[in-house]
Enzyme design. Structure first.
Site, PDB file in Angstrom:
ATOM      1  N   HIS A 105      49.755  74.757 -16.860  1.00  0.00           N
ATOM      2  CA  HIS A 105      49.370  74.639 -18.258  1.00  0.00           C
ATOM      3  C   HIS A 105      48.676  73.319 -18.527  1.00  0.00           C
ATOM      4  O   HIS A 105      48.824  72.367 -17.769  1.00  0.00           O
ATOM      5  CB  HIS A 105      50.577  74.801 -19.188  1.00  0.00           C
ATOM      6  CG  HIS A 105      51.634  73.746 -19.030  1.00  0.00           C
ATOM      7  ND1 HIS A 105      52.648  73.824 -18.111  1.00  0.00           N
ATOM      8  CD2 HIS A 105      51.826  72.572 -19.692  1.00  0.00           C
ATOM      9  CE1 HIS A 105      53.431  72.761 -18.214  1.00  0.00           C
ATOM     10  NE2 HIS A 105      52.960  71.974 -19.156  1.00  0.00           N
TER      11      HIS A 105
ATOM     12  N   GLU B 158      52.607  66.643 -15.021  1.00  0.00           N
ATOM     13  CA  GLU B 158      53.892  67.320 -14.943  1.00  0.00           C
ATOM     14  C   GLU B 158      53.873  68.256 -13.742  1.00  0.00           C
ATOM     15  O   GLU B 158      52.929  69.025 -13.574  1.00  0.00           O
ATOM     16  CB  GLU B 158      54.126  68.133 -16.233  1.00  0.00           C
ATOM     17  CG  GLU B 158      55.440  68.903 -16.224  1.00  0.00           C
ATOM     18  CD  GLU B 158      55.608  69.752 -17.485  1.00  0.00           C
ATOM     19  OE1 GLU B 158      54.646  69.893 -18.261  1.00  0.00           O
ATOM     20  OE2 GLU B 158      56.715  70.276 -17.670  1.00  0.00           O
TER      21      GLU B 158
ATOM     22  N   GLU C 260      57.247  73.442 -28.707  1.00  0.00           N
ATOM     23  CA  GLU C 260      56.069  73.845 -27.954  1.00  0.00           C
ATOM     24  C   GLU C 260      55.756  75.308 -28.191  1.00  0.00           C
ATOM     25  O   GLU C 260      56.636  76.128 -28.451  1.00  0.00           O
ATOM     26  CB  GLU C 260      56.285  73.615 -26.451  1.00  0.00           C
ATOM     27  CG  GLU C 260      57.380  74.507 -25.860  1.00  0.00           C
ATOM     28  CD  GLU C 260      57.509  74.391 -24.348  1.00  0.00           C
ATOM     29  OE1 GLU C 260      57.409  73.270 -23.840  1.00  0.00           O
ATOM     30  OE2 GLU C 260      57.714  75.433 -23.691  1.00  0.00           O
TER      31      GLU C 260
ATOM     32  N   HIS D 103      49.034  66.183 -21.382  1.00  0.00           N
ATOM     33  CA  HIS D 103      49.314  66.196 -19.944  1.00  0.00           C
ATOM     34  C   HIS D 103      48.824  67.482 -19.303  1.00  0.00           C
ATOM     35  O   HIS D 103      48.497  68.440 -19.994  1.00  0.00           O
ATOM     36  CB  HIS D 103      50.818  66.006 -19.664  1.00  0.00           C
ATOM     37  CG  HIS D 103      51.704  67.126 -20.131  1.00  0.00           C
ATOM     38  ND1 HIS D 103      52.317  67.133 -21.356  1.00  0.00           N
ATOM     39  CD2 HIS D 103      52.103  68.278 -19.519  1.00  0.00           C
ATOM     40  CE1 HIS D 103      53.054  68.215 -21.489  1.00  0.00           C
ATOM     41  NE2 HIS D 103      52.946  68.951 -20.387  1.00  0.00           N
TER      42      HIS D 103
ATOM     43  N   GLN E   1      49.457  74.710 -23.756  1.00  0.00           N
ATOM     44  CA  GLN E   1      50.740  74.374 -24.366  1.00  0.00           C
ATOM     45  C   GLN E   1      50.464  73.441 -25.540  1.00  0.00           C
ATOM     46  O   GLN E   1      49.974  72.326 -25.348  1.00  0.00           O
ATOM     47  CB  GLN E   1      51.625  73.682 -23.319  1.00  0.00           C
ATOM     48  CG  GLN E   1      52.976  73.222 -23.822  1.00  0.00           C
ATOM     49  CD  GLN E   1      53.710  72.412 -22.764  1.00  0.00           C
ATOM     50  OE1 GLN E   1      53.223  71.384 -22.327  1.00  0.00           O
ATOM     51  NE2 GLN E   1      54.869  72.882 -22.346  1.00  0.00           N
TER      52      GLN E   1
HETATM   53 CO    CO Z   1      54.135  70.579 -20.089  1.00  0.00          CO
END
Ligand code: CO
Length: 138
Positions: A7, A128, A43, A78, A54
């Site tokens: 994502h 991440e 989220e 991110h 996301q």
């Molecule tokens: Co994330």
């Protein structure tokens, strides 16, 4: 080590408004929505092909995403990369001297195993790691 982009996360101030924006402009709707108390975020996961966008909004003023929005405004927060094994990926990164935010895997959104790598070891982008086989992370 990185198998796919799981994502791309965008920090937003107003999650409802952001969801409405993506629906009206890009005809994409959330597949799931979840509050992650430990991260101080809510989220929404919007499926795009094999990956997700996301949208993350802070749940309170002490959230790291709230501080991010104060500094940077809305935008890319991110990238979530899928890896076969988060622990093995962390071991490799530690051995390589990478700066980690999470030294051990932890549970993120959807129950996924995740770990964050410091932006200083992501060419300025927070990274991440997301365990394979899980829909999404924090
Ligand atoms: Co994330």
């Amino acid at each position: 080590m990185l198998d796919k982009i799981n994502h791309v996360a965008i920090a937003v101030a107003d999650l409802d408004a952001a969801i409405a924006h993506y629906k009206s402009r890009y005809q994409v709707e959330p597949e799931s929505r979840e509050v992650i108390e430990t991260d101080g975020v809510e989220e929404a996961m919007l499926r795009v092909g094999d990956s997700y966008v996301q949208l993350i909004a802070p749940t309170g003023s002490d959230s790291t995403v709230a501080r991010y929005l104060e500094r940077n405004g809305e935008g890319l927060h991110h990238i979530g990369y899928e890896v076969a094994d988060v622990s093995e990926a962390l071991a490799h990164l530690k051995a390589a001297g990478a700066r980690l935010i999470d030294n051990e895997p932890r549970r993120g959104g959807g129950g996924a195993l995740v770990a964050f790598v410091h932006p200083k070891d992501g060419l300025g982008t927070l990274i991440e790691l997301v365990g394979a086989g899980t829909a999404h992370g924090a």
